[in-house]
Design a protein around this motif. Structure first.
Motif, PDB file in Angstrom:
ATOM      1  N   ALA A 176      32.600  27.667   7.637  1.00  0.00           N
ATOM      2  CA  ALA A 176      31.329  28.191   7.130  1.00  0.00           C
ATOM      3  C   ALA A 176      30.204  27.191   7.362  1.00  0.00           C
ATOM      4  N   PRO A 177      29.038  27.680   7.821  1.00  0.00           N
ATOM      5  CA  PRO A 177      27.878  26.788   7.891  1.00  0.00           C
ATOM      6  C   PRO A 177      27.495  26.384   6.474  1.00  0.00           C
ATOM      7  N   MET A 178      27.237  25.084   6.247  1.00  0.00           N
ATOM      8  CA  MET A 178      26.950  24.619   4.885  1.00  0.00           C
ATOM      9  C   MET A 178      25.765  23.646   4.920  1.00  0.00           C
ATOM     10  N   ALA A 179      24.577  24.204   4.709  1.00  0.00           N
ATOM     11  CA  ALA A 179      23.350  23.404   4.803  1.00  0.00           C
ATOM     12  C   ALA A 179      23.377  22.281   3.775  1.00  0.00           C
TER      13      ALA A 179
ATOM     14  N   PHE B  89      18.745  31.076   7.883  1.00  0.00           N
ATOM     15  CA  PHE B  89      18.402  31.955   6.767  1.00  0.00           C
ATOM     16  C   PHE B  89      17.315  32.909   7.257  1.00  0.00           C
TER      17      PHE B  89
ATOM     18  N   GLU C 129      33.563  34.790  -5.217  1.00  0.00           N
ATOM     19  CA  GLU C 129      34.138  33.455  -5.407  1.00  0.00           C
ATOM     20  C   GLU C 129      33.446  32.403  -4.547  1.00  0.00           C
TER      21      GLU C 129
ATOM     22  N   LEU D  68      34.797  20.571   2.508  1.00  0.00           N
ATOM     23  CA  LEU D  68      33.780  19.644   1.979  1.00  0.00           C
ATOM     24  C   LEU D  68      34.242  18.193   1.857  1.00  0.00           C
TER      25      LEU D  68
ATOM     26  N   GLY E  40      35.247  33.434   0.777  1.00  0.00           N
ATOM     27  CA  GLY E  40      35.188  33.265  -0.672  1.00  0.00           C
ATOM     28  C   GLY E  40      36.551  33.032  -1.268  1.00  0.00           C
TER      29      GLY E  40
ATOM     30  N   TRP F 293      27.309  22.423  -4.808  1.00  0.00           N
ATOM     31  CA  TRP F 293      27.803  23.716  -4.323  1.00  0.00           C
ATOM     32  C   TRP F 293      29.309  23.678  -4.133  1.00  0.00           C
TER      33      TRP F 293
ATOM     34  N   THR G   6      34.196  25.747   1.217  1.00  0.00           N
ATOM     35  CA  THR G   6      34.529  24.714   0.236  1.00  0.00           C
ATOM     36  C   THR G   6      35.661  23.788   0.689  1.00  0.00           C
TER      37      THR G   6
ATOM     38  N   GLN H 191      36.289  33.026   6.886  1.00  0.00           N
ATOM     39  CA  GLN H 191      35.247  31.992   6.950  1.00  0.00           C
ATOM     40  C   GLN H 191      35.452  31.119   5.713  1.00  0.00           C
TER      41      GLN H 191
ATOM     42  N   PRO I 191      24.748  24.478  10.295  1.00  0.00           N
ATOM     43  CA  PRO I 191      23.724  25.074   9.428  1.00  0.00           C
ATOM     44  C   PRO I 191      22.355  24.546   9.848  1.00  0.00           C
TER      45      PRO I 191
ATOM     46  N   GLY J  92      32.819  26.751  -4.115  1.00  0.00           N
ATOM     47  CA  GLY J  92      33.398  28.037  -4.474  1.00  0.00           C
ATOM     48  C   GLY J  92      34.306  27.881  -5.685  1.00  0.00           C
TER      49      GLY J  92
HETATM   50  C1  LIG Z   1      28.154  23.608   0.214  1.00  0.00           C
HETATM   51  C2  LIG Z   1      27.952  24.994   0.759  1.00  0.00           C
HETATM   52  C3  LIG Z   1      26.811  25.277   1.500  1.00  0.00           C
HETATM   53  C4  LIG Z   1      26.633  26.550   2.071  1.00  0.00           C
HETATM   54  N1  LIG Z   1      25.538  26.770   2.887  1.00  0.00           N
HETATM   55  C5  LIG Z   1      25.477  27.915   3.614  1.00  0.00           C
HETATM   56  C6  LIG Z   1      24.511  28.059   4.643  1.00  0.00           C
HETATM   57  O1  LIG Z   1      23.690  27.167   4.905  1.00  0.00           O
HETATM   58  N2  LIG Z   1      24.500  29.225   5.334  1.00  0.00           N
HETATM   59  C7  LIG Z   1      25.402  30.230   5.093  1.00  0.00           C
HETATM   60  O2  LIG Z   1      25.355  31.246   5.770  1.00  0.00           O
HETATM   61  N3  LIG Z   1      26.338  30.110   4.128  1.00  0.00           N
HETATM   62  C8  LIG Z   1      26.411  28.971   3.395  1.00  0.00           C
HETATM   63  N4  LIG Z   1      27.410  28.849   2.454  1.00  0.00           N
HETATM   64  C9  LIG Z   1      28.313  29.980   2.143  1.00  0.00           C
HETATM   65  C10 LIG Z   1      29.448  30.086   3.170  1.00  0.00           C
HETATM   66  O3  LIG Z   1      28.975  30.712   4.353  1.00  0.00           O
HETATM   67  C11 LIG Z   1      30.652  30.930   2.695  1.00  0.00           C
HETATM   68  O4  LIG Z   1      30.242  32.201   2.279  1.00  0.00           O
HETATM   69  C12 LIG Z   1      31.459  30.289   1.587  1.00  0.00           C
HETATM   70  O5  LIG Z   1      31.586  28.900   1.775  1.00  0.00           O
HETATM   71  C13 LIG Z   1      32.852  30.904   1.528  1.00  0.00           C
HETATM   72  O6  LIG Z   1      33.478  30.641   0.315  1.00  0.00           O
HETATM   73  P1  LIG Z   1      34.320  29.292  -0.012  1.00  0.00           P
HETATM   74  O7  LIG Z   1      33.278  28.245  -0.220  1.00  0.00           O
HETATM   75  O8  LIG Z   1      35.054  29.658  -1.243  1.00  0.00           O
HETATM   76  O9  LIG Z   1      35.201  29.003   1.174  1.00  0.00           O
HETATM   77  C14 LIG Z   1      27.592  27.575   1.851  1.00  0.00           C
HETATM   78  C15 LIG Z   1      28.724  27.287   1.077  1.00  0.00           C
HETATM   79  C16 LIG Z   1      28.924  26.023   0.535  1.00  0.00           C
HETATM   80  C17 LIG Z   1      30.181  25.741  -0.251  1.00  0.00           C
END
Ligand SMILES: Cc1cc2nc3c(=O)[nH]c(=O)nc-3n(C[C@H](O)[C@H](O)[C@H](O)COP(=O)(O)O)c2cc1C
Length: 345
Positions: A17-20, A70, A177, A241, A215, A322, A238, A235, A41, A324
């Motif tokens: 997952a992209p995580m900004a 976004f 989640e 991380l 999720g 951040w 968490t 996808q 991200p 899940g």
């Molecule tokens: C720290 C963090 C940052 C995230 N930032 C983005 C983001 O920049 N763009 C995006 O599309 N989703 C973002 N997400 C949501 C993820 O795309 C995804 O839906 C989610 O991580 C999946 O659930 P999980 O965290 O339980 O694996 C982010 C999730 C986390 C945990």
């Protein structure tokens, strides 16, 4: 080979997952080079930083990778709401010795726009994903012009149908989640949001494009369960991380590795939009969902100095941590290893 792998040209049905804010190209490269789809991200990257990251990706992998943006609409500034927001934070400014008069208002995250699309066109990334819906039809056509596959997240069956009608190649079914921001975009009613394994099979039945589950998926058994419910892949955010390639702060890593990670909530206090993170003092005291917080992304500016001052003293009371609901897969292992393990290898 599964449908997702065919559509995206990847070996394993795993999207990182992209995580900004907690990763850059290093994590994406590790996952793509291991056979999954790594994601960059871009929501918080200025043009120069975006260009540098795209150049790194292009130079260091021959495999497909994803760049994520976004596409919210920028809200007009609302002075009364901003003032009320700062008023509710006033006790914290006083406690930490911060002069609120010195805090600049301003957006922390910019939506995908024409200038960004032109920058992308120089690099032709193979996959582009969006959060909070899609950009307008002309921008989407520009992204498709170099053959990019397009992904977006749906949090309801209605959103999945809306995305399919606009031609997305892959839909991420984002369950309640999930860590980070909810992708919700057709409504702001959080009572419409469902858990991953309630949402996934309903979206799978409603659309023809491949559906990716997101999720709460943190290990190979979770991946198998999602595939059994009709997902074409997963996808995962968490669980990545704690990987050494992520830039997750020491404070955030410590929280994820502690029992505190078992208590998360959706909060709009940090950005103005609901996002899931570990419960903090700010969330407990203000209530995680505030009616005072300005619209996304305008809530961020007033919290940033509190966060910075507390973090400098090693305290995460005002930090968005951040996560899940299932942080049990968080381990400090290389992202390539985690990707292979998720895929059952
Ligand atoms: C720290 C963090 C940052 C995230 N930032 C983005 C983001 O920049 N763009 C995006 O599309 N989703 C973002 N997400 C949501 C993820 O795309 C995804 O839906 C989610 O991580 C999946 O659930 P999980 O965290 O339980 O694996 C982010 C999730 C986390 C945990």
């Amino acid at each position: 080979m599964g449908l997702l792998q065919q559509v995206l040209g990847i070996a394993l049905p795993v999207i990182q997952a992209p995580m900004a804010g907690v990763q850059g190209s290093a994590l994406a490269l590790a996952v793509s080079n291991a056979g999954g789809l790594g994601s960059l991200p871009c929501a918080m990257l200025a043009p120069d930083a975006l260009r540098a990251e795209l150049a790194t990706l292009r130079a260091q992998t021959t495999r497909p990778y994803n760049v994520n943006f976004f596409c919210h609409s920028s809200p007009p500034p609302d002075a009364a709401r901003e003032a009320a927001w700062r008023q509710s934070l006033a006790p914290y400014y006083a406690e930490l010795g911060i002069d609120p008069a010195g805090i600049a208002a301003g957006p922390g995250r910019l939506p995908f726009d024409a200038a960004t699309a032109e920058l992308l066109a120089e690099f032709k990334p193979p996959v582009v994903s969006f959060h909070f819906g899609l950009p307008d039809a002309a921008l989407l056509a520009r992204v498709r012009s170099w053959g990019a596959k397009v992904i977006s997240s749906a949090t309801t069956v209605e959103e999945a149908r809306w995305l399919e009608a606009r031609g997305v190649d892959v839909i991420v079914a984002q369950g309640l989640e999930a860590g980070g921001h909810r992708g919700i975009f057709l409504s702001d009613d959080l009572s419409t949001q469902m858990g991953t394994f309630a949402l996934l099979p309903q979206i799978v039945r409603a659309v023809r494009v491949p559906v990716v589950a997101a999720g709460g998926i943190a290990d190979a058994a979770g991946v198998r369960a999602a595939l059994a419910l009709g997902a074409a892949g997963v996808q995962v955010g968490t669980a990545y991380l704690l990987c050494p390639e992520a830039t997750t702060s020491a404070l955030h890593r410590a929280a994820l590795a502690s029992e505190a990670a078992r208590h998360t909530a959706l909060t709009n206090l940090y950005t103005g939009r609901p996002a899931r993170g570990i419960m903090t003092r700010l969330m407990r005291e203000q209530g995680p969902l505030s009616t005072v917080a300005p619209a996304f992304p305008l809530a961020t500016a007033a919290v940033t100095p509190l966060r910075a001052k507390a973090e400098a003293a090693g305290c995460g009371d005002f930090s968005p941590l951040w996560s899940g609901q299932n942080a049990s897969g968080c381990r400090p292992v290389p992202a390539a290893q985690l990707t292979r393990e998720l895929a059952g290898g």
